[in-house]
Design an enzyme around this catalytic site. Structure first.
Site, PDB file in Angstrom:
ATOM      1  CB  THR A 188     -41.638  24.699  -7.828  1.00 20.38           C
ATOM      2  OG1 THR A 188     -42.815  25.084  -8.540  1.00 20.38           O
ATOM      3  CG2 THR A 188     -41.508  25.573  -6.583  1.00 20.38           C
ATOM      4  CG  HIS A 189     -42.628  21.307 -10.684  1.00 22.35           C
ATOM      5  ND1 HIS A 189     -42.814  19.974 -10.411  1.00 22.35           N
ATOM      6  CD2 HIS A 189     -43.331  21.990  -9.745  1.00 22.35           C
ATOM      7  CE1 HIS A 189     -43.610  19.844  -9.360  1.00 22.35           C
ATOM      8  NE2 HIS A 189     -43.927  21.050  -8.927  1.00 22.35           N
ATOM      9  CE1 TYR A 200      -6.054  -3.703   8.767  1.00 21.60           C
ATOM     10  CE2 TYR A 200      -5.137  -5.888   8.371  1.00 21.60           C
ATOM     11  CZ  TYR A 200      -5.315  -4.574   7.979  1.00 21.60           C
ATOM     12  OH  TYR A 200      -4.772  -4.137   6.811  1.00 21.60           O
ATOM     13  CG  ASN A 258      -3.879  -5.055  13.006  1.00 18.16           C
ATOM     14  OD1 ASN A 258      -3.324  -4.894  11.910  1.00 18.16           O
ATOM     15  ND2 ASN A 258      -4.219  -6.240  13.463  1.00 18.16           N
ATOM     16  CD  GLN A 292      -2.932  -2.447   2.082  1.00 19.53           C
ATOM     17  OE1 GLN A 292      -2.221  -2.813   3.003  1.00 19.53           O
ATOM     18  NE2 GLN A 292      -2.721  -2.814   0.830  1.00 19.53           N
ATOM     19  CB  SER A 294      -0.931   0.008   1.217  1.00 21.23           C
ATOM     20  OG  SER A 294      -0.198  -0.195   2.408  1.00 21.23           O
ATOM     21  CE  LYS A 316      -4.284   2.926   5.279  1.00 19.31           C
ATOM     22  NZ  LYS A 316      -5.009   1.630   5.160  1.00 19.31           N
ATOM     23  CG  ASN A 375     -17.740  25.633 -23.400  1.00 18.23           C
ATOM     24  OD1 ASN A 375     -18.780  26.100 -23.865  1.00 18.23           O
ATOM     25  ND2 ASN A 375     -16.853  24.980 -24.133  1.00 18.23           N
ATOM     26  CE  LYS A 415     -20.282  26.566 -26.461  1.00 20.23           C
ATOM     27  NZ  LYS A 415     -20.184  25.108 -26.684  1.00 20.23           N
ATOM     28  CD  GLU A 448     -20.091  22.005 -18.687  1.00 23.13           C
ATOM     29  OE1 GLU A 448     -20.671  21.297 -19.507  1.00 23.13           O
ATOM     30  OE2 GLU A 448     -19.200  22.817 -19.004  1.00 23.13           O
ATOM     31  CB  SER A 505     -15.125  25.576 -28.189  1.00 25.33           C
ATOM     32  OG  SER A 505     -15.095  24.789 -29.366  1.00 25.33           O
TER      33      SER A 505
HETATM   34  N1  ARG Z   1      -1.146  -1.422   5.246  1.00 19.66           N
HETATM   35  C1  ARG Z   1      -2.073  -1.953   6.202  1.00 19.66           C
HETATM   36  C2  ARG Z   1      -3.396  -1.207   6.042  1.00 19.66           C
HETATM   37  O1  ARG Z   1      -3.387  -0.172   5.503  1.00 19.66           O
HETATM   38  C3  ARG Z   1      -1.565  -1.723   7.591  1.00 19.66           C
HETATM   39  C4  ARG Z   1      -2.091  -2.700   8.597  1.00 19.66           C
HETATM   40  C5  ARG Z   1      -1.546  -4.023   8.340  1.00 19.66           C
HETATM   41  N2  ARG Z   1      -1.865  -4.967   9.343  1.00 19.66           N
HETATM   42  C6  ARG Z   1      -1.756  -6.242   9.136  1.00 19.66           C
HETATM   43  N3  ARG Z   1      -2.054  -7.014  10.112  1.00 19.66           N
HETATM   44  N4  ARG Z   1      -1.388  -6.730   7.976  1.00 19.66           N
HETATM   45  O2  ARG Z   1      -4.418  -1.663   6.463  1.00 19.66           O
END
Ligand code: ARG
Length: 456
Positions: free
Chosen positions: A155-156, A317, A110, A322, A23, A325, A285, A283, A290, A277
């Protein structure tokens, strides 16, 4: 260096697994929170004499050095080290040697990742609140500068009753005020500390969770270690609030787009906030609103993605988590970009008050007022409604607006009409007559503006 957890393994990790499970590509955004959390943890370990003061100090110094290097873009983050937590631990080893191994005493990744994420979301919640307030200020400014401008209310998407343009602007102020309140309220829960929950069950070391919580500015310690490491409600809450906020911004965008069309011609966005454009030279825009309307989808997507990730997870956990994020990071970036643009775009937009007024004069949006007029002369509202319906139909057939009918024409529908009907029909009068609390009368809008200014 071999894996920090490599002891019970006899084979190296498959490269595909390495890439799939890492990650670091995205969670490096948590680097500073990770170091902050580690410093708090290690400070407490020293104070509790779980490690010596000298060891604690050495680790803290090492972490500070790494923070400096990360800030300067001076570190090599590796996929083999999977995530930001293990990368920083490896960097700490490189910086201070084996004593680095004491940092993770009484802690698990964790509770570590949960802590980092709480700190991150807390900080972003405050930043978003500040940006929302800036957009609110832009609405207040437009409302102040155009306090007398009358426009059709819909309205509408059919002209309904005239309103003050400032009233319309302030409607958005209040939506955003609720968003800000929701963000503020969510902090009560985001501000819980999971640190010290360990992997899931707590720890055998005599740690002090209250102390780390206070070092990190948390108000409250999760009372249950299983819940502490499994909870992502605070992320869901942020994404929910973000979704509602984007709904508001998207509705606003839709209005800005319609209003700046030639068909409406109610506003003109500043040149610096529009694009042209590649083929049609004429144009201009409204790309910004948007795109803002379009980006609403990805924020909803992040909310749904995380709800789906969490819905089937047993405690505590699971690696699925993961996936909490990227959607959050993307949402923060989307909100930041959107809100930063909106404030100056609202502030600089030009209000074409003659077009708005003309639109109000050339419609039937004062029809309710004629009905109310007959009611004040003693007729039940339903009867009045029916009479005015017939008058409107007659006017449409005559190709005239209500202000252009003669008194004789009015009296042919009801003897209750008198010449004071014409002042009742003037758009400004129509607006000012709606003097109930929260209504569009100038008096009421002035009160709203005072409340709004006080809140900012
Ligand atoms: N990279 C993991 C996450 O974002 C960190 C926690 C990992 N914990 C584990 N027991 N593998 O969730």
């Amino acid at each position: 260096m071999s894996k920090l957890w490599g002891g019970r393994f006899t084979k190296a990790t498959n490269q595909l697994v390495e890439n799939f499970t890492a990650s670091i590509e995205f969670d490096q955004q948590l680097a500073m929170e990770d170091i902050e959390g580690s410093i708090a943890h290690v400070t407490m370990l020293g104070e509790q004499e779980i490690i010596t003061h000298a060891e604690a100090n050495k680790i803290i110094e090492g972490l500070q050095t790494i923070a400096g290097k990360i800030a300067a873009g001076n570190v090599d983050l590796k996929v083999e080290d999977e995530d930001i937590h293990m990368n920083i631990e490896r960097l700490l080893h490189e910086e201070i040697g084996p004593v680095a191994g004491k940092l993770h005493t009484g802690r698990s990744r964790n509770d570590q990742v949960a802590t980092d994420f709480h700190l991150f979301v807390k900080q972003k919640t405050k930043e978003v609140m500040e940006l929302v307030a800036q957009v609110q200020a832009a609405f207040v400014k437009q409302a102040e500068e155009n306090s007398d401008v009358v426009m059709p209310g819909y309205t509408h998407l059919q002209r309904a009753q005239p309103v003050l343009f400032s009233h319309h602007m302030l409607a958005y102020f209040w939506m955003l005020e609720r968003d800000k309140q929701r963000l503020e309220d969510s902090l009560k829960r985001t501000n819980w500390s999971p640190l010290g929950a360990g992997a899931l069950a707590g720890t055998t070391f005599p740690i002090d969770r209250e102390r780390t919580a206070s070092l990190l500015g948390f108000d409250y310690v999760y009372p249950n270690s299983l819940d502490a490491v499994s909870d992502r409600d605070f992320v869901l809450e942020f994404l929910s609030i973000a979704s509602i906020l984007m709904t508001h911004l998207s509705r606003l965008s839709e209005e800005l787009i319609i209003w700046s069309s030639q068909e409406f011609g109610f506003i003109e966005l500043d040149d610096s906030f529009c694009t042209g454009s590649s083929i049609m030279p004429q144009k201009k825009n409204p790309d910004v609103p948007e795109l803002l309307r379009g980006k609403t989808g990805r924020v909803y997507g992040s909310l749904f993605s995380l709800l789906t990730v969490l819905k089937g997870l047993p405690l505590a956990y699971n690696k699925d988590m993961q996936e909490d994020k990227e959607g959050l990071f993307d949402t923060v970036k989307t909100l930041d970009g959107s809100l930063r643009l909106l404030a100056p775009m609202i502030e600089t937009m030009k209000v074409k008050q003659e077009n708005m007024y003309q639109a109000v004069e050339q419609d039937f949006s004062n029809a309710t007022d004629i009905a109310d007029y007959l009611v004040t002369k003693g007729l039940p509202f339903r009867e009045a409604h029916a009479i005015i319906g017939r008058i409107v139909l007659y006017a449409i057939q005559q190709n005239k607006f209500l202000l252009r009918l003669t008194l004789e024409e009015y009296q042919s529908f009801s003897k209750l009409f008198d010449k004071d009907i014409f002042s009742v029909l003037e758009p400004k009068h129509v607006v000012d007559a709606r003097n109930s609390i929260g209504g569009t009368a100038r008096k009421q809008v002035v009160k709203q503006l005072e409340q709004a200014r006080e809140l900012l």
